[in-house]
Design a protein around this motif. Sequence first.
Motif, short mmCIF file in Angstrom:
data_model
loop_
_atom_site.label_atom_id
_atom_site.label_comp_id
_atom_site.label_asym_id
_atom_site.label_seq_id
_atom_site.Cartn_x
_atom_site.Cartn_y
_atom_site.Cartn_z
N LEU A 7 -3.76 -50.77 70.11
CA LEU A 7 -4.97 -51.46 70.03
C LEU A 7 -4.98 -52.91 70.61
CD1 LEU A 7 -6.37 -50.57 66.48
CD2 LEU A 7 -6.94 -49.64 68.58
N SER A 8 -5.84 -53.28 71.61
CA SER A 8 -6.25 -54.40 72.05
C SER A 8 -7.73 -54.78 71.84
CB SER A 8 -6.09 -54.46 73.72
OG SER A 8 -4.77 -54.26 73.91
N ILE A 9 -7.87 -55.55 71.01
CA ILE A 9 -9.14 -55.90 70.18
C ILE A 9 -9.79 -57.25 70.71
CG2 ILE A 9 -10.54 -56.10 68.16
CD1 ILE A 9 -8.48 -54.67 66.88
N GLY A 10 -11.10 -57.21 71.46
CA GLY A 10 -11.73 -58.38 71.85
C GLY A 10 -12.83 -58.63 70.63
N ALA A 11 -13.11 -59.65 70.14
CA ALA A 11 -14.08 -59.75 69.25
C ALA A 11 -15.01 -61.06 69.55
CB ALA A 11 -13.47 -60.19 67.89
N TYR A 12 -16.11 -61.11 69.22
CA TYR A 12 -17.12 -62.10 69.48
C TYR A 12 -17.73 -62.21 67.92
CZ TYR A 12 -21.07 -65.10 70.77
OH TYR A 12 -22.06 -65.83 70.87
N ARG A 42 -3.11 -57.01 70.61
CA ARG A 42 -3.55 -58.19 69.95
C ARG A 42 -5.04 -58.20 69.70
NH1 ARG A 42 0.15 -62.60 72.04
NH2 ARG A 42 1.65 -61.51 73.09
N LEU A 43 -5.22 -59.18 69.00
CA LEU A 43 -6.77 -59.27 68.62
C LEU A 43 -7.02 -60.67 69.21
CD1 LEU A 43 -9.68 -59.19 67.11
CD2 LEU A 43 -8.31 -60.26 64.99
N ILE A 44 -8.22 -60.79 70.06
CA ILE A 44 -8.43 -62.09 70.63
C ILE A 44 -9.95 -62.22 70.56
CG2 ILE A 44 -8.61 -63.33 73.06
CD1 ILE A 44 -5.96 -62.98 72.33
N PHE A 45 -10.34 -63.46 69.94
CA PHE A 45 -11.81 -63.79 70.10
C PHE A 45 -12.23 -64.36 71.20
CE2 PHE A 45 -10.38 -63.58 65.47
CZ PHE A 45 -11.67 -62.97 64.89
#
Length: 187
Positions: A7-12, A42-45
Motif C-alpha cells: 500500500l501507498s497511502i496519501g492522506a489529507y 508508506r503513509l504520507i500526509f
Amino acid sequence: VSEWVGLSIGAYMLKRGELDLGEMLHRADLAMYEAKRAGRGRLIFYDPSMEQNARSRAQIQADLKKAIELRQFFMVYQPQFDAQDRIRGMSASVRWRHPVRGLIPPHEFMPIAEKSGMIVPLGKLMLDLACADLKALRNERLTVPYVSLSVSLRQLADNGMVQDVQETLVRHGLTPNDLEFEVSEST
C-alpha cells in the motif's frame, strides 16, 4: 498461491467544511504519489509544498520536448580507471541548461523523461553529444578508449535504437568499440 499486497497511502486532514470534495481528493492524491515516490509502502500526509513540487514536475515535462529540440543539454564525464590507474574510458552523464531555471541536475528531469517517454529522444541526443565530445577529444590527441552511457529499459525496448547508434557512430567517424552502455540494476 500466496499473494502480497503493498500500500501507498496519501492522506489529507481537514476541518469540517474547509474544502470541497474535489480539492480534498486532489490533495490526498498528491500525498499518495509522494508516498509512491518515497519508496512505496508508506503513509504520507499532504503538505502544501507538494503542490509546488507537482507544478515543478509538470513544468519540467512541458519544457523537456523543446529543450531536446533546442539541444539545451550537455555532457559531463567521469574517468574510469583500470587496476594500474590508467584511464580505460569515461562515464558520461547529462545536464540540462534551462534558460530560466539554470542548471537542472539529472535526478530532477530523468525520472520525468523516463515516465513520459521523452527518454528515447533524450537518449539519442545524449548519444550524439557523447560521440561528438569523444571525437573532439581525440582530435586534440587525448587518448580516451571509449565513452560509457547509461540506457533505460525504454531505450532498450525502442526498435530504432540499434539503427540510431549505428548512424551516430558513422556520422562521427567512430566504431562500436568506442561506446559502452550501462544498464542500471533496476532496469
